[in-house]
Design a protein around this motif. Structure first.
Motif, PDB file in Angstrom:
ATOM      1  N   TYR A  98      34.239  47.090  44.407  1.00 39.84           N
ATOM      2  CA  TYR A  98      35.643  47.497  44.304  1.00 39.84           C
ATOM      3  C   TYR A  98      36.407  46.507  43.444  1.00 39.84           C
ATOM      4  O   TYR A  98      36.037  45.330  43.358  1.00 39.84           O
ATOM      5  CB  TYR A  98      36.244  47.578  45.707  1.00 39.84           C
ATOM      6  N   PRO A  99      37.500  46.960  42.805  1.00 37.59           N
ATOM      7  CA  PRO A  99      38.217  46.117  41.838  1.00 37.59           C
ATOM      8  C   PRO A  99      38.623  44.749  42.382  1.00 37.59           C
ATOM      9  O   PRO A  99      38.571  43.761  41.657  1.00 37.59           O
ATOM     10  CB  PRO A  99      39.462  46.949  41.509  1.00 37.59           C
ATOM     11  N   HIS A 100      39.019  44.689  43.667  1.00 32.77           N
ATOM     12  CA  HIS A 100      39.525  43.401  44.169  1.00 32.77           C
ATOM     13  C   HIS A 100      38.446  42.346  44.257  1.00 32.77           C
ATOM     14  O   HIS A 100      38.727  41.188  44.521  1.00 32.77           O
ATOM     15  CB  HIS A 100      40.192  43.598  45.540  1.00 32.77           C
ATOM     16  N   GLU A 101      37.184  42.745  44.035  1.00 32.54           N
ATOM     17  CA  GLU A 101      36.100  41.767  44.076  1.00 32.54           C
ATOM     18  C   GLU A 101      35.846  41.140  42.706  1.00 32.54           C
ATOM     19  O   GLU A 101      34.921  40.360  42.553  1.00 32.54           O
ATOM     20  CB  GLU A 101      34.819  42.437  44.580  1.00 32.54           C
ATOM     21  N   PHE A 102      36.678  41.497  41.706  1.00 28.37           N
ATOM     22  CA  PHE A 102      36.436  41.005  40.355  1.00 28.37           C
ATOM     23  C   PHE A 102      37.573  40.104  39.873  1.00 28.37           C
ATOM     24  O   PHE A 102      38.696  40.201  40.355  1.00 28.37           O
ATOM     25  CB  PHE A 102      36.296  42.183  39.383  1.00 28.37           C
ATOM     26  N   SER A 103      37.256  39.293  38.872  1.00 22.35           N
ATOM     27  CA  SER A 103      38.278  38.448  38.259  1.00 22.35           C
ATOM     28  C   SER A 103      39.078  39.277  37.259  1.00 22.35           C
ATOM     29  O   SER A 103      38.690  40.387  36.906  1.00 22.35           O
ATOM     30  CB  SER A 103      37.604  37.289  37.539  1.00 22.35           C
ATOM     31  N   GLY A 104      40.202  38.702  36.783  1.00 20.95           N
ATOM     32  CA  GLY A 104      41.055  39.419  35.834  1.00 20.95           C
ATOM     33  C   GLY A 104      40.313  39.848  34.578  1.00 20.95           C
ATOM     34  O   GLY A 104      40.437  40.983  34.123  1.00 20.95           O
ATOM     35  N   GLY A 105      39.504  38.938  34.039  1.00 18.08           N
ATOM     36  CA  GLY A 105      38.771  39.250  32.823  1.00 18.08           C
ATOM     37  C   GLY A 105      37.790  40.392  33.044  1.00 18.08           C
ATOM     38  O   GLY A 105      37.661  41.295  32.215  1.00 18.08           O
ATOM     39  N   GLN A 106      37.113  40.347  34.190  1.00 19.11           N
ATOM     40  CA  GLN A 106      36.165  41.427  34.494  1.00 19.11           C
ATOM     41  C   GLN A 106      36.893  42.748  34.697  1.00 19.11           C
ATOM     42  O   GLN A 106      36.428  43.792  34.263  1.00 19.11           O
ATOM     43  CB  GLN A 106      35.358  41.075  35.743  1.00 19.11           C
ATOM     44  N   CYS A 107      38.070  42.686  35.364  1.00 17.08           N
ATOM     45  CA  CYS A 107      38.846  43.909  35.563  1.00 17.08           C
ATOM     46  C   CYS A 107      39.226  44.512  34.218  1.00 17.08           C
ATOM     47  O   CYS A 107      39.201  45.726  34.036  1.00 17.08           O
ATOM     48  CB  CYS A 107      40.107  43.632  36.368  1.00 17.08           C
ATOM     49  N   SER A 143      34.552  47.509  50.585  1.00 18.15           N
ATOM     50  CA  SER A 143      35.762  48.280  50.312  1.00 18.15           C
ATOM     51  C   SER A 143      36.903  47.694  51.119  1.00 18.15           C
ATOM     52  O   SER A 143      36.690  46.920  52.048  1.00 18.15           O
ATOM     53  CB  SER A 143      35.554  49.743  50.684  1.00 18.15           C
ATOM     54  N   LEU A 144      38.115  48.089  50.754  1.00 16.34           N
ATOM     55  CA  LEU A 144      39.268  47.613  51.505  1.00 16.34           C
ATOM     56  C   LEU A 144      39.171  48.080  52.951  1.00 16.34           C
ATOM     57  O   LEU A 144      39.653  47.430  53.865  1.00 16.34           O
ATOM     58  CB  LEU A 144      40.552  48.133  50.875  1.00 16.34           C
ATOM     59  N   TRP A 145      38.531  49.242  53.153  1.00 12.88           N
ATOM     60  CA  TRP A 145      38.382  49.752  54.522  1.00 12.88           C
ATOM     61  C   TRP A 145      37.502  48.833  55.342  1.00 12.88           C
ATOM     62  O   TRP A 145      37.797  48.547  56.499  1.00 12.88           O
ATOM     63  CB  TRP A 145      37.770  51.153  54.512  1.00 12.88           C
TER      64      TRP A 145
END
Ligand SMILES: Nc1ncnc2c1ncn2[C@@H]1O[C@H](COP(=O)(O)OP(=O)(O)OP(=O)(O)O)[C@@H](O)[C@H]1O
Ligand code: SF4
Ligand SMILES: [Mg+2]
Lengths: 333, 309
Positions: free
Chosen positions: A155-164, B25-27
């Motif tokens: 999921y996106p929150h697991e990545f750094s800004g550059g990776q996003c 996941s956020l969940w």
């Protein structure tokens, strides 16, 4: 000369601003966010768009992809006026023009996995592809932008800004667009990562013959990547020229002021370089100055600047100023 | 150098994780935080007990909820007290009916009222609010003004009017509760949708040409689910409370059906005769249910909105 991929003619965007206390029948105040902007983008070339925060760069980009209502013309490949198309007809062109955004994390749905995010444009525009074909294409584009295959279920929150930002680039390129709009793609990133992302964009541009509209708020970022540069101020074009011309021979006092803020790598030049400070604040876009919009901060402003709106003209080197010219001796002093 | 380092990191990544890893996941994050919250877990436990009681209590009961026990009649205060020997675990009510069976029935009805009310709120409120918020402009103004007007009507008054006019039936009660329950929900969902709408990932989807219905389904609603879940769990006890209040006024569900509110009302009426259990047991289950939902709702809110901590 070949036909431009996209040519914008006299694009205008006006917002109606209603304040919370307003009655339903009071007329909303007008904010003219983009005012008579024209430019061409050639296939495989890069147009840099530069201007201070709030000068309408993002709004211009949104006008091109029609997520804000705009007037004027946006001619695609010399054939079709995108602004005149019905939403249904426009759909066919949406895969040709893709965009990447200023805030890499905010541009990714936090509830979707990387695979789902990257495949969304594909699923929208190529419903004929089987799931396996979508998966191979996603894998190929991930590899192309430097994302590892095993990241696909993350999921996106697991990545750094550059990776996003790489994910955003992958999503945009999955449908093989001809024009990529990059709205300050590196402003939110660390300097070292910025270089990587710009390099990646340049590489992709070469390989895929992409045209790029590259938005930035200072001249230094667009310097490497652009073929042509356009300077905006309060929604209007101040100066536009091929990169070499603009950087070596800026004619407009606003461009010159922006230029003086660009750091020069050579310390000897850096020391002798003059900084022309921009005096005063950016005027409110709700009530721009009469005549030349830059006159409240222009070191060269004269009486006629308040009366006549300078037109940028149609030359290769356009400059919307009544008194253009290189920096004079007393301005430098 | 930078590129080299990048490659090294990539290599390390590859070595440590061969297979595609399932992302957190956020969940999954929220679930972990929820189960780390003792009050929330306790609330969940309580709710589980209450649900089991409502579902299977009837199997344990020695009496049905309609039979009159002639043996205790006339001497409820002494003979009708809770006892294991005659099978009235919770005693009997004023008429000699088994209070255990009645409490099971009342819990079932109250839970149903709460869940159905919340369900209507979730379905209607979400669709209504998300549509108003996403479409925006004039449509939004009209839709939300309608909600404002409906909210301005004193709902208890309307509810009582409906029950008086159409008779005291379960259907009338559900319709009445359903009509009012979604209003607040639609407001909350609309507000959240408005702020979501300006997020860049929604703009990215619009720019690609994803149809509006799909955007609402794929991008808006999943990001609202947290808020909806929290609000729905907090809405259930409110619905139960409302129903109980109406039952307390004598306008709720009708005999032979009963609810916790109706039982409490009866128990409170007979307290002067020394039959404290007639109030105590329904009240106990009433409180357990409410506490359970409030704890779980609070836990969900904390778990889904980690910014607060
Ligand atoms: N949807 C909108 N409604 C009303 N006004 C808007 C809207 N979007 C932008 N504006 C206004 O239009 C002007 C231009 O905004 P825009 O976002 O295009 O600036 P920008 O050059 O991209 O700035 P930045 O560098 O901060 O991203 C601003 O004054 C902004 O307040
Ligand atoms: S027109 Fe006048 S005010 Fe505007 S930039 Fe030129 S000199 Fe300055
Ligand atoms: Mg912007």
């Amino acid at each position: 000369m070949s036909t431009p991929l996209l040519s914008a003619r006299d694009v205008n965007v006006r917002f109606g601003i209603t304040r919370p206390g307003d009655m339903p029948w009071t007329k909303p105040r007008r904010l003219h966010a983009v005012n008579g902007v024209s430019f061409d983008i050639m296939p495989g070339q890069t147009l840099g768009v530069v201007g201070e925060s709030g000068c309408g760069k993002s709004t211009l980009a949104r006008a091109l992809i029609r997520t804000v209502p705009a007037t004027g013309q946006v001619i695609w490949e010399g054939r079709e006026d995108l602004l005149a198309l019905s939403p249904r007809k426009m759909l066919a062109y949406r895969s040709d023009i893709q965009m990447i955004f200023q805030d890499p994390l905010a541009s990714l749905n936090p509830r979707m996995t990387l695979g789902q995010i990257i495949s969304e444009p594909l699923r929208t525009h190529r419903p004929d592809l089987s799931r396996d074909e979508v998966r191979t294409r996603v894998a190929r584009i991930m590899d192309r932008v430097g994302l590892l295959p095993q990241m696909i279920n993350r999921y996106p929150h697991e990545f750094s800004g550059g990776q996003c930002q790489r994910i955003g680039i992958a999503r945009a390129l999955a449908v093989e667009p001809k024009l990529l709009i990059c709205d300050e793609p590196v402003s939110a990133l660390d300097v070292s990562i910025q270089a990587q992302v710009v390099e990646l964009l340049q590489e992709l541009q070469r390989d895929l013959n992409l045209a790029i509209l590259f938005i930035a708020h200072d001249l230094s970022v667009v310097k490497h990547i652009s073929d042509e540069v356009m300077v905006l101020y309060l929604g209007r074009v101040m100066e536009a020229a091929p990169k070499e011309r603009l950087y070596t021979d800026p004619q407009h006092p606003y461009t010159q002021a922006l230029m003086s803020a660009v750091p020069v790598p050579d310390p000897k030049i850096e020391r002798t370089k003059t900084i022309i400070p921009l005096s005063g604040d950016l005027p409110s876009p709700m009530s721009p100055p009469s005549g030349c919009v830059f006159r409240t901060r222009c070191p060269r402003a004269q009486a006629d600047c308040a009366e006549t709106v300078p037109a940028p003209g149609t030359d290769v080197h356009r400059c919307a100023c009544l008194h253009p010219g290189p920096l004079s001796a007393e301005e430098v002093a | 150098m930078v590129a080299n380092q990048h490659k090294m990191e990539a290599l390390a990544d590859r070595l440590s994780e061969e297979d595609p890893v399932a992302g957190r996941s956020l969940w999954a994050d929220a679930r972990r935080r929820f189960f780390a919250n003792r009050a929330a877990v306790a609330g969940l436990g309580i709710l589980l007990v209450v649900a089991l009681f409502a579902a299977f209590g009837g199997l344990i009961a020695q009496w049905s909820n309609e039979e009159l026990d002639y043996a205790v009649m006339g001497a409820i205060a002494t003979e009708g007290a809770p006892s294991l020997s005659n099978g009235h675990y919770f005693g009997t009510d004023d008429l000699g009916r088994d209070l255990f069976a009645r409490t099971v029935q009342g819990t079932q009805v109250s839970l149903m009222v709460g869940l159905v009310g919340a369900l209507v709120a979730v379905v209607v409120g979400t669709i209504y609010g998300a549509t108003a918020g996403y479409v925006g402009g004039r449509v939004d103004s009209v839709m939300m003004r309608a909600v404002d007007i409906l909210m301005a009507i004193p709902y208890m008054f309307v509810l009582i009017l409906i029950l008086v006019m159409y008779g005291r039936s379960m259907t009338a009660l559900f319709v009445g509760l359903g009509l009012i329950s979604w209003l607040e929900m639609s407001r909350i969902v609309r507000g959240q949708t408005l702020s979501l709408k300006n997020r860049e990932f929604i703009e990215a989807a619009r720019a690609t040409g994803v149809p509006a219905v799909t955007i609402i389904r794929r991008h808006v609603v999943p990001n609202l689910l947290g808020v909806i879940a929290v609000y729905a769990t907090l809405l259930v006890p409110l619905m139960i409370l409302t129903e109980s209040f109406i039952s307390f006024l004598g306008l709720g569900v009708q005999e032979p059906l009963t609810s916790l509110g109706a039982l409490i009302s009866e128990g409170a009426g007979t307290i002067a005769y020394g039959t404290i259990w007639q109030l105590g047991f329904p009240l106990l289950f009433f409180c357990l249910t409410l506490f359970g939902f409030f704890f779980v709702g609070d836990g969900l809110r904390d778990a889904l909105d980690p910014k607060d901590r």
